[in-house]
Motif scaffolding. Sequence first.
Motif, PDB file in Angstrom:
ATOM      1  N   UNK A 211     -11.521  89.418  46.974  1.00  0.00           N
ATOM      2  CA  UNK A 211     -10.961  89.026  48.259  1.00  0.00           C
ATOM      3  C   UNK A 211     -10.759  87.518  48.372  1.00  0.00           C
ATOM      4  N   UNK A 212     -11.770  86.735  48.084  1.00  0.00           N
ATOM      5  CA  UNK A 212     -11.655  85.281  48.270  1.00  0.00           C
ATOM      6  C   UNK A 212     -10.551  84.704  47.392  1.00  0.00           C
ATOM      7  N   UNK A 213     -10.459  85.170  46.154  1.00  0.00           N
ATOM      8  CA  UNK A 213      -9.402  84.690  45.267  1.00  0.00           C
ATOM      9  C   UNK A 213      -8.025  85.048  45.787  1.00  0.00           C
ATOM     10  N   UNK A 214      -7.909  86.202  46.413  1.00  0.00           N
ATOM     11  CA  UNK A 214      -6.625  86.608  47.003  1.00  0.00           C
ATOM     12  C   UNK A 214      -6.236  85.676  48.140  1.00  0.00           C
ATOM     13  N   UNK A 215      -7.184  85.361  49.026  1.00  0.00           N
ATOM     14  CA  UNK A 215      -6.897  84.446  50.142  1.00  0.00           C
ATOM     15  C   UNK A 215      -6.459  83.092  49.602  1.00  0.00           C
ATOM     16  N   UNK A 216      -7.167  82.589  48.609  1.00  0.00           N
ATOM     17  CA  UNK A 216      -6.841  81.302  47.999  1.00  0.00           C
ATOM     18  C   UNK A 216      -5.436  81.341  47.387  1.00  0.00           C
ATOM     19  N   UNK A 217      -5.124  82.433  46.695  1.00  0.00           N
ATOM     20  CA  UNK A 217      -3.804  82.572  46.063  1.00  0.00           C
ATOM     21  C   UNK A 217      -2.694  82.559  47.117  1.00  0.00           C
ATOM     22  N   UNK A 218      -2.905  83.271  48.223  1.00  0.00           N
ATOM     23  CA  UNK A 218      -1.880  83.293  49.274  1.00  0.00           C
ATOM     24  C   UNK A 218      -1.592  81.883  49.789  1.00  0.00           C
ATOM     25  N   UNK A 219      -2.636  81.104  50.013  1.00  0.00           N
ATOM     26  CA  UNK A 219      -2.431  79.727  50.481  1.00  0.00           C
ATOM     27  C   UNK A 219      -1.685  78.900  49.443  1.00  0.00           C
TER      28      UNK A 219
ATOM     29  N   UNK B 188       1.905  79.318  49.698  1.00  0.00           N
ATOM     30  CA  UNK B 188       2.513  78.963  50.974  1.00  0.00           C
ATOM     31  C   UNK B 188       2.589  80.116  51.951  1.00  0.00           C
ATOM     32  N   UNK B 189       1.632  81.087  51.815  1.00  0.00           N
ATOM     33  CA  UNK B 189       1.579  82.239  52.709  1.00  0.00           C
ATOM     34  C   UNK B 189       0.280  82.180  53.523  1.00  0.00           C
ATOM     35  N   UNK B 190       0.234  81.425  54.608  1.00  0.00           N
ATOM     36  CA  UNK B 190      -1.012  81.303  55.378  1.00  0.00           C
ATOM     37  C   UNK B 190      -1.241  82.504  56.290  1.00  0.00           C
ATOM     38  N   UNK B 191      -2.436  82.534  56.877  1.00  0.00           N
ATOM     39  CA  UNK B 191      -2.752  83.572  57.839  1.00  0.00           C
ATOM     40  C   UNK B 191      -4.089  84.243  57.616  1.00  0.00           C
ATOM     41  N   UNK B 192      -4.665  84.099  56.412  1.00  0.00           N
ATOM     42  CA  UNK B 192      -5.940  84.736  56.101  1.00  0.00           C
ATOM     43  C   UNK B 192      -7.065  83.717  55.893  1.00  0.00           C
TER      44      UNK B 192
ATOM     45  N   UNK C  85     -14.129  87.402  60.526  1.00  0.00           N
ATOM     46  CA  UNK C  85     -14.976  86.210  60.579  1.00  0.00           C
ATOM     47  C   UNK C  85     -14.209  85.091  61.266  1.00  0.00           C
ATOM     48  N   UNK C  86     -14.941  84.230  61.951  1.00  0.00           N
ATOM     49  CA  UNK C  86     -14.401  82.996  62.525  1.00  0.00           C
ATOM     50  C   UNK C  86     -13.135  83.232  63.355  1.00  0.00           C
ATOM     51  N   UNK C  87     -13.207  84.277  64.193  1.00  0.00           N
ATOM     52  CA  UNK C  87     -12.149  84.512  65.155  1.00  0.00           C
ATOM     53  C   UNK C  87     -10.972  85.336  64.685  1.00  0.00           C
ATOM     54  N   UNK C  88     -11.051  85.907  63.477  1.00  0.00           N
ATOM     55  CA  UNK C  88      -9.948  86.709  62.958  1.00  0.00           C
ATOM     56  C   UNK C  88     -10.481  88.025  62.405  1.00  0.00           C
ATOM     57  N   UNK C  89      -9.804  89.113  62.738  1.00  0.00           N
ATOM     58  CA  UNK C  89     -10.129  90.430  62.199  1.00  0.00           C
ATOM     59  C   UNK C  89      -9.024  90.842  61.231  1.00  0.00           C
ATOM     60  N   UNK C  90      -9.397  91.565  60.199  1.00  0.00           N
ATOM     61  CA  UNK C  90      -8.425  91.970  59.184  1.00  0.00           C
ATOM     62  C   UNK C  90      -7.258  92.749  59.776  1.00  0.00           C
ATOM     63  N   UNK C  91      -7.526  93.649  60.730  1.00  0.00           N
ATOM     64  CA  UNK C  91      -6.454  94.484  61.258  1.00  0.00           C
ATOM     65  C   UNK C  91      -5.362  93.685  61.963  1.00  0.00           C
ATOM     66  N   UNK C  92      -5.647  92.418  62.293  1.00  0.00           N
ATOM     67  CA  UNK C  92      -4.634  91.570  62.917  1.00  0.00           C
ATOM     68  C   UNK C  92      -3.601  91.062  61.912  1.00  0.00           C
TER      69      UNK C  92
ATOM     70  N   UNK D 295      -6.321  62.632  60.630  1.00  0.00           N
ATOM     71  CA  UNK D 295      -5.887  62.024  61.876  1.00  0.00           C
ATOM     72  C   UNK D 295      -6.193  62.879  63.082  1.00  0.00           C
ATOM     73  N   UNK D 296      -6.505  62.249  64.184  1.00  0.00           N
ATOM     74  CA  UNK D 296      -6.830  62.976  65.408  1.00  0.00           C
ATOM     75  C   UNK D 296      -5.567  63.546  66.029  1.00  0.00           C
ATOM     76  N   UNK D 297      -5.695  64.711  66.616  1.00  0.00           N
ATOM     77  CA  UNK D 297      -4.602  65.312  67.362  1.00  0.00           C
ATOM     78  C   UNK D 297      -3.537  65.989  66.522  1.00  0.00           C
ATOM     79  N   UNK D 298      -3.665  65.985  65.218  1.00  0.00           N
ATOM     80  CA  UNK D 298      -2.677  66.645  64.370  1.00  0.00           C
ATOM     81  C   UNK D 298      -3.019  68.124  64.213  1.00  0.00           C
ATOM     82  N   UNK D 299      -1.989  68.932  63.957  1.00  0.00           N
ATOM     83  CA  UNK D 299      -2.202  70.367  63.788  1.00  0.00           C
ATOM     84  C   UNK D 299      -2.957  70.609  62.485  1.00  0.00           C
ATOM     85  N   UNK D 300      -4.017  71.408  62.528  1.00  0.00           N
ATOM     86  CA  UNK D 300      -4.755  71.698  61.293  1.00  0.00           C
ATOM     87  C   UNK D 300      -3.867  72.383  60.266  1.00  0.00           C
ATOM     88  N   UNK D 301      -4.098  72.091  59.031  1.00  0.00           N
ATOM     89  CA  UNK D 301      -3.387  72.795  57.965  1.00  0.00           C
ATOM     90  C   UNK D 301      -4.162  74.056  57.588  1.00  0.00           C
ATOM     91  N   UNK D 302      -3.466  75.077  57.084  1.00  0.00           N
ATOM     92  CA  UNK D 302      -4.178  76.278  56.637  1.00  0.00           C
ATOM     93  C   UNK D 302      -5.248  75.976  55.593  1.00  0.00           C
TER      94      UNK D 302
END
Length: 347
Positions: free
Chosen positions: A97-105, A108-112, A132-139, A213-220
Amino acid sequence: MPLVFSDQDLQTHNTLGLPARAAVATLDDESAIPDLCEALSSGRETDAPLFVLGGGSNLVVAARPRRRVLRVALRGIRLWRETTTHWFVEAAAGEPWHGFVDHCLSQGWPGLENLALIPGTVGAAPVQNIGAYGLELDQRLHSVVAWDLRAGRERELRADECGFAYRDSLFKRDGAGRWLIVRVRFALPKAWAPRLDYPDLRDYPGLGSPTGGAGEIPSPRSIFDAVCDIRRRKLPDPAVQGNAGSFFKNPVIDAGQADRLRHRYPDLKAYPQADGRVKLAAGWLIEQAGWKGRRLGPVGMHERQALVLVNHGGAQSADVLALARAVRADVQARFGVDLEQEPVVLD
């Protein structure tokens, strides 16, 4: 080529590190599945029911389980299809699972990214409906491709057909041995937005900007890195100390019971749910019951995270289940709340 079951050691295939031996076959080619289904339907495979094993990260295994074990080792990741709004990514069930999430990022396929560093395999993730951390797989899930071993046919089940609930799914409720997940498909949004509702992420210093930098959108990737850092600081590494992650589900109770508990315990960790009920933090309940860092024989609740049951060395499945019963009994006696364990039992 037909699958062959042979006596094998399972200690390295369960993250609690429990000693076990079972009849095991490894599935690394989908072409073997029709023959397995035919053998099951014809009665040639009647010795014991099947147990489908992924990474063994959500498992309490007996020393000599009666069930035969089918270890899923199917690999492969691809961009299944693409629309103007989503990337649809397909991964084989045996991918870590973790390697899959890393590969998606990296593609350039964020979301997991909020689900980084969760142990186990892609195929096991829908069974437990990991989160975990505010996200469920079914989403993020589009569909699951699985064999119904009872019916002897492959099916594609959409997310709304999987019966997802909190750490639960159709695949889990139907019992071990019916469903064999072979591929999982995810819908990752192109209009990506960071998910930072969870307090640990919201409060993480400097989170979000590749330049800090402060106030910038977080990157995946910065969220992925933050989740990995938080998990490594809070949770023991199964490769170093045997554990199955969070051992109990966060209980959900009615609002009236939550109000009564808040009156008695003003510091109660409680989170209102959309259906009017209230989710409690199981780790807080366990800590207040006196189990954080406490041992019972060779097992105990972790000193930094009371929700994690750890193997201090030499534990058997009976030791794990005895500790689980003791913790549940003390939480029930103090709070009137029933805890449900997350790991399944292979016996």
